[in-house]
Scaffold this active site. Structure first.
Site, PDB file in Angstrom:
ATOM      1  N   TYR A 152      23.188  72.915  55.651  1.00  0.00           N
ATOM      2  CA  TYR A 152      22.368  73.582  54.793  1.00  0.00           C
ATOM      3  C   TYR A 152      20.996  73.657  55.111  1.00  0.00           C
ATOM      4  O   TYR A 152      19.978  74.411  55.089  1.00  0.00           O
ATOM      5  CB  TYR A 152      22.441  73.088  53.476  1.00  0.00           C
ATOM      6  CG  TYR A 152      22.046  74.158  52.216  1.00  0.00           C
ATOM      7  CD1 TYR A 152      22.534  75.251  52.145  1.00  0.00           C
ATOM      8  CD2 TYR A 152      20.935  73.833  51.527  1.00  0.00           C
ATOM      9  CE1 TYR A 152      22.157  76.171  51.127  1.00  0.00           C
ATOM     10  CE2 TYR A 152      20.431  74.669  50.309  1.00  0.00           C
ATOM     11  CZ  TYR A 152      21.136  75.873  50.382  1.00  0.00           C
ATOM     12  OH  TYR A 152      20.545  76.783  49.428  1.00  0.00           O
ATOM     13  N   LYS A 159      14.671  75.038  49.450  1.00  0.00           N
ATOM     14  CA  LYS A 159      15.052  74.946  47.777  1.00  0.00           C
ATOM     15  C   LYS A 159      14.307  73.697  47.196  1.00  0.00           C
ATOM     16  O   LYS A 159      13.958  73.924  45.847  1.00  0.00           O
ATOM     17  CB  LYS A 159      16.399  74.702  47.788  1.00  0.00           C
ATOM     18  CG  LYS A 159      17.463  75.922  48.114  1.00  0.00           C
ATOM     19  CD  LYS A 159      17.126  77.295  47.348  1.00  0.00           C
ATOM     20  CE  LYS A 159      18.196  78.164  47.384  1.00  0.00           C
ATOM     21  NZ  LYS A 159      17.863  79.708  47.097  1.00  0.00           N
TER      22      LYS A 159
HETATM   23  N1  LIG Z   1      26.103  81.681  46.962  1.00  0.00           N
HETATM   24  C1  LIG Z   1      25.928  80.217  46.897  1.00  0.00           C
HETATM   25  O1  LIG Z   1      26.825  79.462  47.028  1.00  0.00           O
HETATM   26  C2  LIG Z   1      24.774  79.968  46.167  1.00  0.00           C
HETATM   27  C3  LIG Z   1      24.588  78.629  46.034  1.00  0.00           C
HETATM   28  C4  LIG Z   1      23.353  78.129  45.252  1.00  0.00           C
HETATM   29  C5  LIG Z   1      22.182  78.879  45.124  1.00  0.00           C
HETATM   30  N2  LIG Z   1      22.460  80.334  45.817  1.00  0.00           N
HETATM   31  C6  LIG Z   1      21.272  81.235  45.835  1.00  0.00           C
HETATM   32  O2  LIG Z   1      21.489  82.311  45.057  1.00  0.00           O
HETATM   33  C7  LIG Z   1      20.571  83.377  45.496  1.00  0.00           C
HETATM   34  C8  LIG Z   1      21.402  84.559  45.764  1.00  0.00           C
HETATM   35  O3  LIG Z   1      22.132  84.524  46.942  1.00  0.00           O
HETATM   36  P1  LIG Z   1      23.698  84.967  46.878  1.00  0.00           P
HETATM   37  O4  LIG Z   1      24.720  83.775  47.339  1.00  0.00           O
HETATM   38  O5  LIG Z   1      24.201  85.700  45.851  1.00  0.00           O
HETATM   39  O6  LIG Z   1      23.680  85.970  48.254  1.00  0.00           O
HETATM   40  P2  LIG Z   1      23.532  87.396  48.705  1.00  0.00           P
HETATM   41  O7  LIG Z   1      23.362  87.573  49.998  1.00  0.00           O
HETATM   42  O8  LIG Z   1      24.506  88.303  47.943  1.00  0.00           O
HETATM   43  O9  LIG Z   1      21.982  87.682  48.018  1.00  0.00           O
HETATM   44  C9  LIG Z   1      20.840  87.329  48.750  1.00  0.00           C
HETATM   45  C10 LIG Z   1      19.933  88.417  48.558  1.00  0.00           C
HETATM   46  O10 LIG Z   1      18.604  88.074  49.249  1.00  0.00           O
HETATM   47  C11 LIG Z   1      17.894  89.095  49.628  1.00  0.00           C
HETATM   48  N3  LIG Z   1      16.941  89.029  50.314  1.00  0.00           N
HETATM   49  C12 LIG Z   1      16.819  88.366  51.693  1.00  0.00           C
HETATM   50  N4  LIG Z   1      15.826  88.745  52.291  1.00  0.00           N
HETATM   51  C13 LIG Z   1      15.077  89.410  51.605  1.00  0.00           C
HETATM   52  C14 LIG Z   1      13.678  90.157  51.873  1.00  0.00           C
HETATM   53  N5  LIG Z   1      12.948  89.914  52.671  1.00  0.00           N
HETATM   54  N6  LIG Z   1      13.376  91.041  50.722  1.00  0.00           N
HETATM   55  C15 LIG Z   1      14.282  91.262  49.486  1.00  0.00           C
HETATM   56  N7  LIG Z   1      15.153  90.678  49.605  1.00  0.00           N
HETATM   57  C16 LIG Z   1      15.792  89.723  50.426  1.00  0.00           C
HETATM   58  C17 LIG Z   1      19.303  89.908  50.289  1.00  0.00           C
HETATM   59  O11 LIG Z   1      18.942  91.195  50.364  1.00  0.00           O
HETATM   60  C18 LIG Z   1      20.211  89.785  49.132  1.00  0.00           C
HETATM   61  O12 LIG Z   1      20.248  90.820  48.047  1.00  0.00           O
HETATM   62  C19 LIG Z   1      19.846  82.631  46.757  1.00  0.00           C
HETATM   63  O13 LIG Z   1      18.686  82.304  46.281  1.00  0.00           O
HETATM   64  C20 LIG Z   1      21.013  81.841  47.036  1.00  0.00           C
HETATM   65  O14 LIG Z   1      20.087  80.781  48.050  1.00  0.00           O
HETATM   66  C21 LIG Z   1      23.582  80.560  46.282  1.00  0.00           C
END
Ligand SMILES: NC(=O)c1ccc[n+]([C@@H]2O[C@H](COP(=O)([O-])OP(=O)(O)OC[C@H]3O[C@@H](n4cnc5c(N)ncnc54)[C@H](O)[C@@H]3O)[C@@H](O)[C@H]2O)c1
Length: 252
Positions: A152, A159
């Site tokens: 990670y 984070k």
């Molecule tokens: N999937 C997991 O296991 C998990 C766990 C905990 C937290 N998260 C967090 O949840 C959030 C959403 O991620 P996700 O897992 O749904 O993945 P995802 O890939 O579907 O979403 C990530 C989003 O970030 C956007 N993004 C990245 N760079 C960008 C920029 N410069 N401008 C605008 N948008 C931008 C992407 O377009 C995308 O829509 C993130 O913060 C991620 O760290 C995810």
């Protein structure tokens, strides 16, 4: 259809496709009567965002101050007032999620912190002036900020910065009755998650060790987002709420 968020204008940032955490939160908020405003990063993500039947869709690359300013000016012009923001945006360079953390470049460190943590500060600054009736801002984090989750890497550091930002933002915005909280989500198979080298192990380990013995779903996250966006959490701010089947409480 419920009414928890009826007549509330909610901005959701970070819908990429139907696997996105933001997607599930949009669905949950729509079911409770919210007017949904969606942003997408670039033309590549637009078709996904368009499928959700949102009230409005705007392009916003979070690395651009101009895009952020234009976004909030457009929302002010069309809606006048905003009641909620869901920040679901993060990014790190692929090599920084594949190599050992010690090899993170200066540029890679700055990039991950900019997109994944500073962006929340910029969004709160833009949103607060049109959240004139108070409201709720939420972001998504992961327990890689608290403990070492191999692979990670720089996202864990980003984070940690994001979670600390939540607390300082909660303090700054509290006098305007704007609450700022984070959901610390268990692993969910999304495009971003697939970039983490050990993601398969992370996903398989949780149901073995967590009290609830199962991985979490988009619906679990949607439900907690509803709680945080609505008046049900009216006295809660600056918190990081774990939605991870209880995995984070385990020592072994
Ligand atoms: N999937 C997991 O296991 C998990 C766990 C905990 C937290 N998260 C967090 O949840 C959030 C959403 O991620 P996700 O897992 O749904 O993945 P995802 O890939 O579907 O979403 C990530 C989003 O970030 C956007 N993004 C990245 N760079 C960008 C920029 N410069 N401008 C605008 N948008 C931008 C992407 O377009 C995308 O829509 C993130 O913060 C991620 O760290 C995810």
């Amino acid at each position: 259809m419920g009414t928890l968020l009826s007549n509330k204008n909610i901005l959701v940032m970070g819908v990429r496709n139907k696997w996105s955490i933001a997607w599930g939160i949009v669905k949950a908020a729509q079911n409770e009567g919210a007017n949904i405003i969606i942003t997408y990063q670039s033309e590549r993500e637009k078709p996904g965002a368009e499928q959700l039947g949102a009230d409005s869709i705007f392009q916003c690359d979070i690395s651009s101050d101009e895009d952020i300013n234009n976004l909030f000016a457009s929302i002010k012009e069309k809606y006048g007032v905003l009641h909620g923001v869901v920040h679901c945006i993060a990014h790190a360079n692929t090599e920084d999620l594949q190599n050992d953390f010690v090899y993170t470049s200066r540029e890679g460190f700055a990039h991950a912190l900019d997109i994944s943590a500073y962006s929340l500060v910029a969004v709160c600054r833009g949103a607060k002036d049109i959240m004139t009736e108070g409201g709720s801002i939420i972001t998504l984090t992961y327990m890689g900020s608290e403990k070492v989750i191999p692979g990670y890497n720089i996202m864990g550091v980003a984070k940690a910065a994001l979670e600390t930002s939540v607390r300082y933002l909660a303090y700054d915005l509290g006098s305007g009755n704007i609450r700022v909280n984070a959901i610390s989500a268990g692993p969910i198979k999304t495009l971003s998650a697939k970039g983490v080298k050990n993601f398969g192990t992370i996903l398989d380990t949780l149901p073995e060790k967590a009290p609830l013995k199962r991985n979490i779903t988009q619906e679990d996250l949607g439900n907690t987002a509803l709680y945080l966006l609505s008046d049900l959490s009216s006295g809660v701010t600056g918190e990081v709420i774990h939605v991870d089947s209880g995995y984070n409480i385990m020592g072994l």
